[in-house]
Write a protein that holds these residues in place. Structure first.
Motif, PDB file in Angstrom:
ATOM      1  N   PRO A 119      17.367  21.477 -13.924  1.00 32.36           N
ATOM      2  CA  PRO A 119      17.387  22.532 -14.944  1.00 32.36           C
ATOM      3  C   PRO A 119      17.253  21.962 -16.345  1.00 32.36           C
ATOM      4  O   PRO A 119      17.850  20.955 -16.692  1.00 32.36           O
ATOM      5  N   GLY A 120      16.438  22.654 -17.137  1.00 29.84           N
ATOM      6  CA  GLY A 120      16.236  22.230 -18.511  1.00 29.84           C
ATOM      7  C   GLY A 120      15.054  21.326 -18.710  1.00 29.84           C
ATOM      8  O   GLY A 120      14.719  20.999 -19.842  1.00 29.84           O
ATOM      9  N   SER A 121      14.417  20.912 -17.629  1.00 33.96           N
ATOM     10  CA  SER A 121      13.256  20.032 -17.731  1.00 33.96           C
ATOM     11  C   SER A 121      12.018  20.744 -17.221  1.00 33.96           C
ATOM     12  O   SER A 121      12.073  21.467 -16.222  1.00 33.96           O
ATOM     13  N   THR A 122      10.920  20.538 -17.902  1.00 36.50           N
ATOM     14  CA  THR A 122       9.625  21.001 -17.408  1.00 36.50           C
ATOM     15  C   THR A 122       8.983  19.849 -16.664  1.00 36.50           C
ATOM     16  O   THR A 122       8.668  18.817 -17.245  1.00 36.50           O
ATOM     17  N   ASN A 123       8.836  20.029 -15.376  1.00 35.52           N
ATOM     18  CA  ASN A 123       8.292  18.997 -14.503  1.00 35.52           C
ATOM     19  C   ASN A 123       6.893  19.422 -14.077  1.00 35.52           C
ATOM     20  O   ASN A 123       6.731  20.347 -13.281  1.00 35.52           O
ATOM     21  N   ILE A 124       5.884  18.785 -14.612  1.00 37.06           N
ATOM     22  CA  ILE A 124       4.505  19.063 -14.215  1.00 37.06           C
ATOM     23  C   ILE A 124       4.212  18.216 -12.979  1.00 37.06           C
ATOM     24  O   ILE A 124       4.120  16.995 -13.057  1.00 37.06           O
ATOM     25  N   VAL A 125       4.109  18.876 -11.852  1.00 33.69           N
ATOM     26  CA  VAL A 125       3.887  18.165 -10.594  1.00 33.69           C
ATOM     27  C   VAL A 125       2.422  17.736 -10.518  1.00 33.69           C
ATOM     28  O   VAL A 125       1.512  18.507 -10.834  1.00 33.69           O
ATOM     29  N   ILE A 126       2.211  16.498 -10.100  1.00 26.32           N
ATOM     30  CA  ILE A 126       0.868  15.917 -10.070  1.00 26.32           C
ATOM     31  C   ILE A 126       0.579  15.342  -8.685  1.00 26.32           C
ATOM     32  O   ILE A 126       1.508  15.090  -7.904  1.00 26.32           O
ATOM     33  N   PRO A 127      -0.682  15.118  -8.351  1.00 28.53           N
ATOM     34  CA  PRO A 127      -1.014  14.473  -7.079  1.00 28.53           C
ATOM     35  C   PRO A 127      -0.852  12.958  -7.182  1.00 28.53           C
ATOM     36  O   PRO A 127      -0.836  12.391  -8.286  1.00 28.53           O
ATOM     37  N   PRO A 128      -0.753  12.266  -6.045  1.00 22.06           N
ATOM     38  CA  PRO A 128      -0.670  10.803  -6.055  1.00 22.06           C
ATOM     39  C   PRO A 128      -2.036  10.192  -6.316  1.00 22.06           C
ATOM     40  O   PRO A 128      -3.068  10.875  -6.212  1.00 22.06           O
ATOM     41  N   PRO A 129      -2.082   8.905  -6.632  1.00 23.26           N
ATOM     42  CA  PRO A 129      -3.374   8.253  -6.853  1.00 23.26           C
ATOM     43  C   PRO A 129      -4.154   8.088  -5.553  1.00 23.26           C
ATOM     44  O   PRO A 129      -3.576   7.934  -4.476  1.00 23.26           O
ATOM     45  N   ASN A 130      -5.464   8.130  -5.668  1.00 23.96           N
ATOM     46  CA  ASN A 130      -6.364   7.845  -4.552  1.00 23.96           C
ATOM     47  C   ASN A 130      -7.549   7.095  -5.147  1.00 23.96           C
ATOM     48  O   ASN A 130      -8.390   7.687  -5.834  1.00 23.96           O
ATOM     49  N   THR A 131      -7.615   5.798  -4.904  1.00 19.18           N
ATOM     50  CA  THR A 131      -8.660   4.981  -5.525  1.00 19.18           C
ATOM     51  C   THR A 131      -9.862   4.761  -4.612  1.00 19.18           C
ATOM     52  O   THR A 131     -10.772   4.009  -4.960  1.00 19.18           O
ATOM     53  N   PHE A 151      10.987  13.521   1.670  1.00 21.40           N
ATOM     54  CA  PHE A 151      11.000  14.298   0.441  1.00 21.40           C
ATOM     55  C   PHE A 151       9.958  15.405   0.545  1.00 21.40           C
ATOM     56  O   PHE A 151       9.088  15.369   1.422  1.00 21.40           O
ATOM     57  N   PRO A 152      10.020  16.409  -0.338  1.00 16.46           N
ATOM     58  CA  PRO A 152       8.977  17.437  -0.326  1.00 16.46           C
ATOM     59  C   PRO A 152       7.578  16.855  -0.491  1.00 16.46           C
ATOM     60  O   PRO A 152       6.623  17.339   0.124  1.00 16.46           O
ATOM     61  N   PHE A 153       7.440  15.826  -1.341  1.00 20.09           N
ATOM     62  CA  PHE A 153       6.137  15.186  -1.516  1.00 20.09           C
ATOM     63  C   PHE A 153       5.765  14.389  -0.271  1.00 20.09           C
ATOM     64  O   PHE A 153       6.563  13.621   0.266  1.00 20.09           O
ATOM     65  N   GLN A 154       4.526  14.582   0.195  1.00 13.66           N
ATOM     66  CA  GLN A 154       3.964  13.746   1.253  1.00 13.66           C
ATOM     67  C   GLN A 154       2.514  13.459   0.898  1.00 13.66           C
ATOM     68  O   GLN A 154       1.717  14.383   0.709  1.00 13.66           O
ATOM     69  N   LYS A 155       2.180  12.195   0.841  1.00 11.35           N
ATOM     70  CA  LYS A 155       0.820  11.820   0.477  1.00 11.35           C
ATOM     71  C   LYS A 155      -0.192  12.325   1.502  1.00 11.35           C
ATOM     72  O   LYS A 155      -1.340  12.641   1.159  1.00 11.35           O
ATOM     73  N   ARG A 156       0.219  12.433   2.755  1.00 12.91           N
ATOM     74  CA  ARG A 156      -0.739  12.867   3.788  1.00 12.91           C
ATOM     75  C   ARG A 156      -1.242  14.277   3.515  1.00 12.91           C
ATOM     76  O   ARG A 156      -2.341  14.633   3.957  1.00 12.91           O
ATOM     77  N   SER A 182       0.821  -1.210   0.000  1.00 15.82           N
ATOM     78  CA  SER A 182       0.000   0.000   0.000  1.00 15.82           C
ATOM     79  C   SER A 182       0.855   1.259   0.000  1.00 15.82           C
ATOM     80  O   SER A 182       0.466   2.280  -0.568  1.00 15.82           O
ATOM     81  N   SER A 183       2.025   1.189   0.645  1.00 11.17           N
ATOM     82  CA  SER A 183       2.907   2.357   0.681  1.00 11.17           C
ATOM     83  C   SER A 183       3.489   2.665  -0.692  1.00 11.17           C
ATOM     84  O   SER A 183       3.470   3.816  -1.142  1.00 11.17           O
ATOM     85  N   ILE A 184       4.000   1.634  -1.367  1.00 13.77           N
ATOM     86  CA  ILE A 184       4.644   1.890  -2.651  1.00 13.77           C
ATOM     87  C   ILE A 184       3.618   2.112  -3.762  1.00 13.77           C
ATOM     88  O   ILE A 184       3.949   2.670  -4.805  1.00 13.77           O
ATOM     89  N   ARG A 185       2.388   1.732  -3.520  1.00 11.11           N
ATOM     90  CA  ARG A 185       1.327   1.919  -4.512  1.00 11.11           C
ATOM     91  C   ARG A 185       1.098   3.402  -4.808  1.00 11.11           C
ATOM     92  O   ARG A 185       0.604   3.761  -5.882  1.00 11.11           O
ATOM     93  N   GLN A 186       1.470   4.276  -3.891  1.00 11.16           N
ATOM     94  CA  GLN A 186       1.272   5.706  -4.112  1.00 11.16           C
ATOM     95  C   GLN A 186       2.157   6.243  -5.233  1.00 11.16           C
ATOM     96  O   GLN A 186       1.927   7.345  -5.732  1.00 11.16           O
ATOM     97  N   ALA A 187       3.177   5.469  -5.635  1.00  5.95           N
ATOM     98  CA  ALA A 187       4.028   5.883  -6.759  1.00  5.95           C
ATOM     99  C   ALA A 187       3.497   5.371  -8.093  1.00  5.95           C
ATOM    100  O   ALA A 187       4.095   5.637  -9.131  1.00  5.95           O
ATOM    101  N   GLY A 188       2.394   4.641  -8.074  1.00 12.84           N
ATOM    102  CA  GLY A 188       1.879   4.008  -9.285  1.00 12.84           C
ATOM    103  C   GLY A 188       0.818   4.798 -10.021  1.00 12.84           C
ATOM    104  O   GLY A 188      -0.072   4.213 -10.653  1.00 12.84           O
ATOM    105  N   GLY A 189       0.907   6.119  -9.968  1.00 13.94           N
ATOM    106  CA  GLY A 189      -0.042   6.928 -10.727  1.00 13.94           C
ATOM    107  C   GLY A 189       0.115   6.772 -12.228  1.00 13.94           C
ATOM    108  O   GLY A 189      -0.799   7.123 -12.982  1.00 13.94           O
ATOM    109  N   ASP A 190       1.270   6.229 -12.664  1.00 16.67           N
ATOM    110  CA  ASP A 190       1.441   6.016 -14.103  1.00 16.67           C
ATOM    111  C   ASP A 190       0.375   5.076 -14.656  1.00 16.67           C
ATOM    112  O   ASP A 190      -0.054   5.213 -15.802  1.00 16.67           O
TER     113      ASP A 190
END
Length: 579
Positions: free
Chosen positions: A233-245, A331-336, A117-125
């Protein structure tokens, strides 16, 4: 080693592939709904399916209308070994325990299993691949495309082999494992028929974890989505929310939610005590059982993943609390942060001075990117309207006490949160094409990105001069091209001397023919011009241009500032960042 699949796995996989393909074909002509009911022995006592073997893809446009169809998007059909279907099959083969929910393919009320369940939060792909495949304006002819989407589930693959090292794509992992995934990435990139220097800026990669935990080959691409983190630098990073099913957080459920209702808990904080600031927060909460007459609840997560209350009880607590602290983690990202926000609980953060003189504070640590760089969709979500910012942990009790006494302020913050929350979740199942969800926001960000490509060649953030250096020394740039770039941009005339210096600095230049090879120089024209525009883009401050020249070529900085201002008058109006 290849593993033999059982007949059940093969049949399930075949059904999955057929349903995904059929759903896409039927998108414009009819409503297509496919379901797979688990057998009785696959159900838990309460009727929740244990392991849905076949992903359910429903492409029913919601009553509110379909998502925006403006962009023409080409989605690659990757070789099977690089596909989402192959990964889902691998998940079924893993011996580690899993929860009752699949890998973010369907709406599911999850019974928590710590590791999975913890690592599933990285599976938004997995969610985004479903959505892009069923996108109404998907084109089959690459020549018609505004954008190319690469449906490679890199973040999910990075977390498949999770027992030894869940960060399988970061520098902290065993070399052999990192090499294995790196080789897979390179083979995948080699399969992209339409990826070249001309189109690379129009290729979107799905890096749905924090930016640091991805292979460098993808992290340095011009365009990707991620959960945020460090800027490259040099990359456009569109920040997105994690999955919530969870079904309670589908777009239609949030529309029915009472955002300004009275809550029964003042503060709810559930986290591990892995940092000194969290330990300090827990200590203060233990000494403060109530705020404003309402209880204060702190629940320590044991070993980072083991909850002291069930996941479903935690969701209920979020929905019944006024304030939810989100304090420094790994990390800066926190699912909570997102769990609290979409539940109507006002996030409470510590605010620090950000990097690059960013006026927006960092909600992670001092000197890190500001929250406008680490949270999703800052152009449409005004986080300052519903997030409580503290200068120190000691400020928590007096600040929250004061806010609870100001009902007008609390209601205004809750109302602002109600407008933002639908943009932080993904519609699934019957709401796969829901308008106004996170995917719709991603499309809006992509539209802006594409519209700016003709105006500037170098999308991205701050510190452009560092990227220029990478650009000059990119493997795509020949030695002759580097010489030509320096000659044209900085007025150097002694090409032989420049070549000798380059060869001394970068031994790989010795493998190229020298600058006398005019053909090589001409072939590098596009690349060095790209570097040139990087230096002079309006997004780069005058000071950064001068620093680039000083750092890379030993130029006198004061003299360079004068020359830069003379060459680019707009520099005269640029207020240089002071630290």
């Amino acid at each position: 080693k290849m593993r033999k699949a059982t007949g059940h796995h093969l049949v399930a996989f075949a059904i999955t592939t057929t349903l995904l393909f059929a759903a896409t074909i039927l998108l414009h002509t009819q409503v297509a709904t496919t379901t797979t009911q688990p057998q009785n022995d696959e159900l838990l006592a309460d009727g929740i399916p244990r392991h849905p073997a076949v992903p359910v893809v429903t492409v029913t446009p919601p009553s509110g209308g379909p998502i925006r169809p403006k962009l023409k998007i080409y989605v690659y059909d990757l070789p099977h070994i690089h596909s989402l279907e192959y990964y889902l099959q691998e998940v079924e083969w893993q011996p580690e325990p899993r929860s009752n929910c699949d890998w973010n393919m369907n709406v599911c009320r999850e019974i928590w299993e710590p590791q999975y369940s913890s690592i599933r939060q990285a599976g938004g792909d997995a969610i985004l691949i479903q959505k892009f495949r069923t996108y109404p304006n998907r084109v089959r002819n690459p020549q018609d495309a505004d954008l190319f989407v690469v449906p490679y589930p890199h973040s999910s693959i990075c977390r498949l082999y999770n027992r030894v090292c869940w960060q399988s794509c970061s520098m902290y992992c065993p070399k052999e494992r990192s090499n294995r995934i790196g080789n897979d990435v390179r083979r995948m990139l080699g399969s992209l028929d339409y990826l070249n220097e001309t189109t690379v800026e129009r290729h979107l990669f799905l890096l749905t974890s924090d930016t640091m935990n991805h292979k460098e080959e993808l992290r340095n691409m011009p365009l990707y989505v991620s959960l945020g983190g460090a800027n490259y630098p040099g990359s456009t990073n569109i920040v997105i929310p994690p999955p919530n099913t969870e079904p309670d957080y589908q777009p239609s459920s949030l529309e029915k939610f009472d955002w300004t209702k009275p809550r029964n808990v003042a503060v709810f904080f559930m986290a591990s005590d892995s940092s000194p600031l969290r330990q300090e927060a827990f200590a203060i909460m233990e000494k403060t059982p109530t705020i404003g007459g309402l209880p204060v609840e702190g629940h320590k997560i044991v070993g980072r993943r083991n909850f002291t209350i069930s996941a479903q009880d935690a969701w209920k607590k979020y929905r019944d609390s006024y304030f939810c602290p989100v304090i420094e983690g790994d990390f800066p990202f926190q699912k909570r942060f997102f769990d609290a926000a979409v539940s109507g609980c006002l996030p409470v953060v510590l605010a620090f001075p950000a990097s690059d003189c960013n006026p927006h504070k960092s909600w992670f640590r001092k000197g890190w990117p500001g929250y406008n760089d680490t949270l999703p969709f800052p152009s449409s979500v005004d986080y300052s309207r519903f997030v409580v910012q503290l200068e120190s942990v000691e400020d928590m009790v007096p600040t929250l006490t004061s806010l609870l006494e100001n009902k007008t302020k609390i209601t205004a913050m809750q109302s602002a949160l109600s407008r933002a929350a639908p943009k932080l979740v993904y519609g699934l199942g019957e709401e796969l094409l829901a308008s106004g969800d996170a995917f719709d926001e991603i499309l809006g960000e992509l539209e802006r990105y594409i519209s700016q490509l003709d105006k500037r060649r170098t999308p991205g953030g701050r510190k452009f001069y560092k990227f220029c250096s990478d650009c000059i020394w990119s493997g795509m740039t020949t030695c002759a091209g580097r010489v030509q770039f320096i000659v044209d941009t900085y007025g150097e005339t002694d090409r032989t001397s420049i070549t000798e210096k380059l060869v001394a600095q970068k031994p790989q230049c010795r493998t190229y023919k020298g600058d006398e090879d005019n053909a090589a120089a001409e072939s590098a024209t596009a690349t060095y011009e790209f570097c040139y525009e990087c230096v002079w883009t309006p997004g780069t401050s005058c000071g950064e241009r001068a620093t680039f020249l000083s750092d890379e070529y030993g130029k006198d900085r004061n003299t360079t500032m004068v020359n830069v201002a003379a060459k680019s008058p707009q520099c005269r109006r640029t207020k240089e960042c002071k630290q």
